[in-house]
Design an enzyme around this catalytic site. Structure first.
Site, PDB file in Angstrom:
ATOM      1  CE  LYS A  53      -3.757  -2.176   2.635  1.00  0.00           C
ATOM      2  NZ  LYS A  53      -4.467  -2.502   3.804  1.00  0.00           N
ATOM      3  CD  GLN A  97      -3.202  -4.012   6.786  1.00  0.00           C
ATOM      4  OE1 GLN A  97      -2.947  -3.233   6.182  1.00  0.00           O
ATOM      5  NE2 GLN A  97      -3.345  -5.395   6.399  1.00  0.00           N
ATOM      6  CG  ASP A 120      -9.771  -0.115   5.135  1.00  0.00           C
ATOM      7  OD1 ASP A 120      -9.489  -0.136   4.030  1.00  0.00           O
ATOM      8  OD2 ASP A 120      -8.914  -0.605   6.180  1.00  0.00           O
TER       9      ASP A 120
END
Ligand code: NDP
Length: 286
Positions: A53, A97, A120
């Protein structure tokens, strides 16, 4: 029938196209969007995902700030960090994460991220907005990428019968809202579903997100269907495979995503797109 190129839905190519467009837009605006990544512990797969990422973000002009914490960090300390990131005007997107160590409650931490920075799209506000069809919803990256891949085939979604295998909060459930909002008729299946094969056989669009290697066999899928394979499974020989029997299915008269090279690259591209959209919305609201 032997597969021709057009039967494979190329997620890598589609994602590269999206990243190139984002790069142009960010450069043209002279902007420096910032994505904060909260990373806990030393899980090797998580570190690799975060590195990917970071690299993809840097390449298009998004600054990725990785905040690394030890395995035993307290939930309250992370909540304080998330609150200060929420208030930091330089930070446009925040992701936690996962997976997290067992002593941490992912739901509590995800809910603490303010909806406008929840790039997200995992938080309850954005999931609710998506379900209710609000334009302000941040749509979770994987379902958003799945929709783009289906759209890339050129099929008209209206009235199509879509079957989703898996009902997680990050893939199956938000995807069901997204497809419903796009006028598909949707069935969501899961591990307790009876007669899965017969349900999948009816589908114009099959999305598999269950983490079961090669579960969906060639005779489960009807001709002309679009098959999107979200699953990422590591085989005994170390190779990756999806939830579908890709080798057999790609020889059929259907369109299908490979694993790797299908949904994975699109998920990263959509996260970057969400960060850019969050940046733009926050600047407009200043
Ligand atoms: P979860 O484990 O959270 O959910 C899996 C879902 O699949 C559950 O709803 C489960 O049912 C269902 N399921 C499990 N076994 C079966 C079965 N035999 N038949 C039908 N349904 C079944 O997984 P995630 O949603 O997080 O991820 C799913 C897969 O997608 C994984 O392989 C993951 O690695 C991959 N993934 C890939 C991404 C990408 O970018 N390519 C992003 C996110 C995930 P039940 O609810 O009853 O337990």
């Amino acid at each position: 029938m032997t597969a021709d190129y057009s039967s494979i839905i190329d997620g890598k190519k589609e994602a590269a196209r999206i990243r190139a467009t984002l790069k142009e837009q960010i450069a043209a605006a002279g902007a420096k969007p910032v994505l904060a990544v909260v990373l806990v512990g030393a899980d090797e797969a998580s570190r690799i995902y975060v590195r990917n990422k970071e690299k993809a973000a840097a390449d298009i002009g998004i600054v990725c700030r990785v905040l690394q914490f030890g395995e035993d960090v307290a939930g309250d300390e992370l909540l304080d960090v998330i609150r200060s990131l929420n208030e930091d005007p330089e930070v446009n997107g925040i992701i936690i994460q996962q997976p997290l160590p067992k002593h941490l409650d992912a739901k509590v931490l995800v809910e603490a991220v303010c909806p406008e920075k929840d790039v997200d799209g995992f938080g309850p506000v954005n999931l609710g907005r998506l379900q209710a069809g609000y334009a302000s919803a941040v749509i979770a990256a994987t379902p958003k990428g799945v929709l783009r891949l289906i759209e890339s085939t050129g099929i008209d979604l209206s009235g199509k019968y879509a079957v989703i295998i898996g009902r997680s909060n990050i893939v199956g459930k938000p995807l069901s809202s997204l497809l419903l909002n796009n006028n598909c008729t949707v069935t969501v299946t899961h591990s307790k579903t009876i007669g899965l094969k017969d349900i999948v056989r009816q589908a114009d669009i099959v999305v598999s997100a269950c983490g079961c290697p090669k579960l969906v066999k060639s005779d489960w899928v009807k001709d002309n269907a679009v098959v999107i394979d979200v699953g990422i499974n590591r085989m005994a020989d170390g190779k990756l495979c999806g939830d579908t029997d890709f080798e057999a299915l790609q020889k059929r008269n259907i369109r299908i995503t490979p694993v790797p090279g299908g949904v994975g690259p699109m998920t990263v591209a959509m996260l970057l797109e969400n960060t850019w959209l969050a940046f733009k919305r926050q600047k407009e609201n200043v």
